[in-house]
Design a protein around this motif. Sequence first.
Motif, PDB file in Angstrom:
ATOM      1  N   ILE A  30     -27.453  13.201  10.530  1.00  0.00           N
ATOM      2  CA  ILE A  30     -27.476  13.927   9.253  1.00  0.00           C
ATOM      3  C   ILE A  30     -26.087  13.779   8.641  1.00  0.00           C
ATOM      4  O   ILE A  30     -25.085  14.110   9.284  1.00  0.00           O
ATOM      5  CB  ILE A  30     -27.801  15.426   9.459  1.00  0.00           C
ATOM      6  N   SER A  32     -24.675  15.275   5.930  1.00  0.00           N
ATOM      7  CA  SER A  32     -24.010  16.256   5.062  1.00  0.00           C
ATOM      8  C   SER A  32     -23.015  17.191   5.748  1.00  0.00           C
ATOM      9  O   SER A  32     -22.183  17.783   5.091  1.00  0.00           O
ATOM     10  CB  SER A  32     -25.050  17.085   4.313  1.00  0.00           C
ATOM     11  N   GLY A  33     -23.077  17.362   7.060  1.00  0.00           N
ATOM     12  CA  GLY A  33     -22.194  18.338   7.713  1.00  0.00           C
ATOM     13  C   GLY A  33     -20.736  17.881   7.737  1.00  0.00           C
ATOM     14  O   GLY A  33     -20.439  16.685   7.679  1.00  0.00           O
ATOM     15  N   ILE A  34     -19.829  18.858   7.807  1.00  0.00           N
ATOM     16  CA  ILE A  34     -18.415  18.481   7.922  1.00  0.00           C
ATOM     17  C   ILE A  34     -17.765  19.068   9.174  1.00  0.00           C
ATOM     18  O   ILE A  34     -16.641  18.738   9.492  1.00  0.00           O
ATOM     19  CB  ILE A  34     -17.589  18.894   6.672  1.00  0.00           C
ATOM     20  N   GLU A  35     -18.471  19.949   9.882  1.00  0.00           N
ATOM     21  CA  GLU A  35     -17.866  20.609  11.034  1.00  0.00           C
ATOM     22  C   GLU A  35     -18.320  19.990  12.349  1.00  0.00           C
ATOM     23  O   GLU A  35     -17.560  19.920  13.301  1.00  0.00           O
ATOM     24  CB  GLU A  35     -18.256  22.099  11.054  1.00  0.00           C
ATOM     25  N   ASN A  38     -24.534  16.366  13.514  1.00  0.00           N
ATOM     26  CA  ASN A  38     -25.913  16.877  13.500  1.00  0.00           C
ATOM     27  C   ASN A  38     -26.906  15.720  13.427  1.00  0.00           C
ATOM     28  O   ASN A  38     -26.645  14.720  12.741  1.00  0.00           O
ATOM     29  CB  ASN A  38     -26.132  17.760  12.263  1.00  0.00           C
ATOM     30  N   PHE A  40     -31.365  14.905  13.282  1.00  0.00           N
ATOM     31  CA  PHE A  40     -32.779  15.275  13.396  1.00  0.00           C
ATOM     32  C   PHE A  40     -33.324  14.466  14.555  1.00  0.00           C
ATOM     33  O   PHE A  40     -33.126  13.232  14.602  1.00  0.00           O
ATOM     34  CB  PHE A  40     -33.546  14.914  12.113  1.00  0.00           C
ATOM     35  N   VAL A  49     -33.350  19.933  15.675  1.00  0.00           N
ATOM     36  CA  VAL A  49     -32.004  19.526  15.256  1.00  0.00           C
ATOM     37  C   VAL A  49     -31.098  19.568  16.478  1.00  0.00           C
ATOM     38  O   VAL A  49     -31.080  20.552  17.224  1.00  0.00           O
ATOM     39  CB  VAL A  49     -31.474  20.466  14.146  1.00  0.00           C
ATOM     40  N   PRO A  79     -32.896  29.122  13.048  1.00  0.00           N
ATOM     41  CA  PRO A  79     -33.219  28.120  14.068  1.00  0.00           C
ATOM     42  C   PRO A  79     -33.108  28.749  15.461  1.00  0.00           C
ATOM     43  O   PRO A  79     -32.151  29.470  15.738  1.00  0.00           O
ATOM     44  CB  PRO A  79     -32.132  27.045  13.877  1.00  0.00           C
ATOM     45  N   VAL A 101     -31.902  22.961  18.493  1.00  0.00           N
ATOM     46  CA  VAL A 101     -32.518  24.144  17.860  1.00  0.00           C
ATOM     47  C   VAL A 101     -33.754  23.702  17.082  1.00  0.00           C
ATOM     48  O   VAL A 101     -33.903  22.517  16.760  1.00  0.00           O
ATOM     49  CB  VAL A 101     -31.532  24.879  16.907  1.00  0.00           C
ATOM     50  N   THR A 102     -34.619  24.664  16.770  1.00  0.00           N
ATOM     51  CA  THR A 102     -35.815  24.334  15.994  1.00  0.00           C
ATOM     52  C   THR A 102     -35.410  23.906  14.583  1.00  0.00           C
ATOM     53  O   THR A 102     -34.406  24.367  14.037  1.00  0.00           O
ATOM     54  CB  THR A 102     -36.782  25.534  15.907  1.00  0.00           C
ATOM     55  N   LEU A 104     -35.884  23.847  10.623  1.00  0.00           N
ATOM     56  CA  LEU A 104     -36.476  24.656   9.560  1.00  0.00           C
ATOM     57  C   LEU A 104     -37.144  23.733   8.548  1.00  0.00           C
ATOM     58  O   LEU A 104     -36.597  22.674   8.219  1.00  0.00           O
ATOM     59  CB  LEU A 104     -35.377  25.475   8.849  1.00  0.00           C
ATOM     60  N   MET A 200     -32.909  27.672   3.915  1.00  0.00           N
ATOM     61  CA  MET A 200     -33.983  26.726   3.572  1.00  0.00           C
ATOM     62  C   MET A 200     -35.146  27.445   2.896  1.00  0.00           C
ATOM     63  O   MET A 200     -35.500  28.567   3.281  1.00  0.00           O
ATOM     64  CB  MET A 200     -34.526  26.047   4.833  1.00  0.00           C
ATOM     65  N   PHE A 210     -29.407  29.282   8.220  1.00  0.00           N
ATOM     66  CA  PHE A 210     -28.799  28.479   9.285  1.00  0.00           C
ATOM     67  C   PHE A 210     -27.293  28.385   9.083  1.00  0.00           C
ATOM     68  O   PHE A 210     -26.728  29.054   8.232  1.00  0.00           O
ATOM     69  CB  PHE A 210     -29.468  27.096   9.408  1.00  0.00           C
ATOM     70  N   ASP A 211     -26.634  27.558   9.901  1.00  0.00           N
ATOM     71  CA  ASP A 211     -25.175  27.383   9.902  1.00  0.00           C
ATOM     72  C   ASP A 211     -24.462  28.715  10.158  1.00  0.00           C
ATOM     73  O   ASP A 211     -23.785  29.268   9.281  1.00  0.00           O
ATOM     74  CB  ASP A 211     -24.708  26.741   8.589  1.00  0.00           C
TER      75      ASP A 211
HETATM   76  N1  LIG Z   1     -32.118  24.010  11.958  1.00  0.00           N
HETATM   77  C1  LIG Z   1     -32.112  23.182  10.923  1.00  0.00           C
HETATM   78  N2  LIG Z   1     -33.248  22.853  10.311  1.00  0.00           N
HETATM   79  C2  LIG Z   1     -33.282  21.976   9.288  1.00  0.00           C
HETATM   80  N3  LIG Z   1     -32.176  21.334   8.812  1.00  0.00           N
HETATM   81  C3  LIG Z   1     -31.003  21.621   9.381  1.00  0.00           C
HETATM   82  C4  LIG Z   1     -30.893  22.563  10.454  1.00  0.00           C
HETATM   83  N4  LIG Z   1     -29.588  22.614  10.835  1.00  0.00           N
HETATM   84  C5  LIG Z   1     -28.921  21.761  10.027  1.00  0.00           C
HETATM   85  N5  LIG Z   1     -29.764  21.162   9.155  1.00  0.00           N
HETATM   86  C6  LIG Z   1     -29.411  20.151   8.161  1.00  0.00           C
HETATM   87  O1  LIG Z   1     -28.159  19.608   8.512  1.00  0.00           O
HETATM   88  C7  LIG Z   1     -27.197  19.762   7.450  1.00  0.00           C
HETATM   89  C8  LIG Z   1     -25.838  20.076   8.041  1.00  0.00           C
HETATM   90  O2  LIG Z   1     -25.924  21.242   8.832  1.00  0.00           O
HETATM   91  P1  LIG Z   1     -24.785  22.349   8.841  1.00  0.00           P
HETATM   92  O3  LIG Z   1     -24.572  22.843   7.442  1.00  0.00           O
HETATM   93  O4  LIG Z   1     -25.119  23.337   9.893  1.00  0.00           O
HETATM   94  O5  LIG Z   1     -23.589  21.445   9.343  1.00  0.00           O
HETATM   95  P2  LIG Z   1     -22.062  21.698   9.384  1.00  0.00           P
HETATM   96  O6  LIG Z   1     -21.476  20.577  10.131  1.00  0.00           O
HETATM   97  O7  LIG Z   1     -21.767  23.093   9.846  1.00  0.00           O
HETATM   98  O8  LIG Z   1     -21.734  21.514   7.846  1.00  0.00           O
HETATM   99  P3  LIG Z   1     -21.004  22.383   6.760  1.00  0.00           P
HETATM  100  O9  LIG Z   1     -19.881  23.078   7.428  1.00  0.00           O
HETATM  101  O10 LIG Z   1     -20.626  21.355   5.766  1.00  0.00           O
HETATM  102  O11 LIG Z   1     -22.034  23.346   6.171  1.00  0.00           O
HETATM  103  C9  LIG Z   1     -27.769  20.877   6.580  1.00  0.00           C
HETATM  104  O12 LIG Z   1     -27.408  20.752   5.249  1.00  0.00           O
HETATM  105  C10 LIG Z   1     -29.269  20.708   6.767  1.00  0.00           C
HETATM  106  O13 LIG Z   1     -29.765  19.749   5.877  1.00  0.00           O
END
Ligand SMILES: Nc1ncnc2c1ncn2[C@@H]1O[C@H](COP(=O)(O)OP(=O)(O)OP(=O)(O)O)[C@@H](O)[C@H]1O
Length: 321
Positions: A30, A32-35, A38, A40, A49, A79, A101-102, A104, A200, A210-211
């Motif tokens: 995935i 989009s995350g920055i921390e 992630n 699927f 996830v 989740p 995790v499950t 969403l 979501m 989430f997050d």
């Molecule tokens: N349980 C979940 N179900 C569905 N999609 C998820 C789930 N967890 C994460 N995602 C997807 O993964 C992407 C990144 O997850 P998340 O925001 O938790 O990451 P992060 O690394 O903490 O990023 P950030 O700090 O930028 O928000 C979310 O935008 C979402 O699309």
Amino acid sequence: MAVFTPVSLDDLTRWIPTFSLGKALAIKGISSGIENSNFFITTERGEYVLTIFEKLSFEQLPFYLELMRHLAQHGVLVPEPIPNQEGAIINPLHGKPAAIVTKLDGEWQPAPAPIHCAAVGAMLAKMHVAAQDFPIRQPNLRGLSWWRETTPVVLPYLPQDGQALLRTELAFQENFASSDTYRQLQHGPVHADLFRNNVMFDGDRLTGFFDFYFAGCDTWLFDLAVTVNDWCIDLDSGVLDMPRVRAMLDAYHAVRPFSAAEQIAWQPMLRASALRFWLSRLYDFYLPRAAEILTPHDPTHFERILRQRVAHPAPALYQAE
Ligand SMILES: Nc1ncnc2c1ncn2[C@@H]1O[C@H](COP(=O)(O)OP(=O)(O)OP(=O)(O)O)[C@@H](O)[C@H]1O
Ligand SMILES: N[C@@H](CCO)C(=O)O
């Protein structure tokens, strides 16, 4: 580019037998995350996830993941961590802590209407009540102590009027945090970062929060203020949009009624939550950690919100009988 630790289908195939999820069928990073890293993943049991935690340690993670498990078991849509066959929800993968995790359903809602705000308000109240008896305690690590530490670090980067606002607001919040009103506010585990992109929706149906990795113990009202300051505003001006504000507050109040102290604290709390994100965005903007913040969020967005909340009285949390 946000998968820091790659995981191949072969890696997953070797790891997944410790869970009761059947064979691994597919894995997709995935972006989009920055921390964290992630993915699927699809197994014979369905879609999940997988997260590899890049910074949080094995010792820090139980607060977040056990909180998610606790909430899921109390009917809050979040989740749910999947335990391995020995019952562990945090397991090493490529030498780092990882969890499944499950997944969403749906997408996050970039342009929420009152119906979405009402769904978020009701679920937030349900979450606060459900988390009350969660046994692990961790403070909000982005709370007042962190504001005090961070203010002098970012002050030199601000023009005079920004410096004055930041100093005045920190002093106001220090004073408010030591008031009787503040001491009467209900508190417990809160999400503390419930922005639009952390919820979501499948159409108009909320499918989960989430997050949780900024979660900590703080006042419930602070959590609500963070949420209102993102969901119920005009993004260009920071002005509150009353139909969305009312929808969120009324839905929250119907599940967990507000107290008189919360009514008094509402405006200071809206200011506190604007200050919290102004500070973190200033910090990430002027002191970026090497290669970690890909596109820093705009700090002036929360400066504008703070000025708005200082200048205008907050709308009533509820109508007193
Ligand atoms: N349980 C979940 N179900 C569905 N999609 C998820 C789930 N967890 C994460 N995602 C997807 O993964 C992407 C990144 O997850 P998340 O925001 O938790 O990451 P992060 O690394 O903490 O990023 P950030 O700090 O930028 O928000 C979310 O935008 C979402 O699309
Ligand atoms: N929600 C935060 C980012 C951290 O998750 C912000 O918009 O500044």
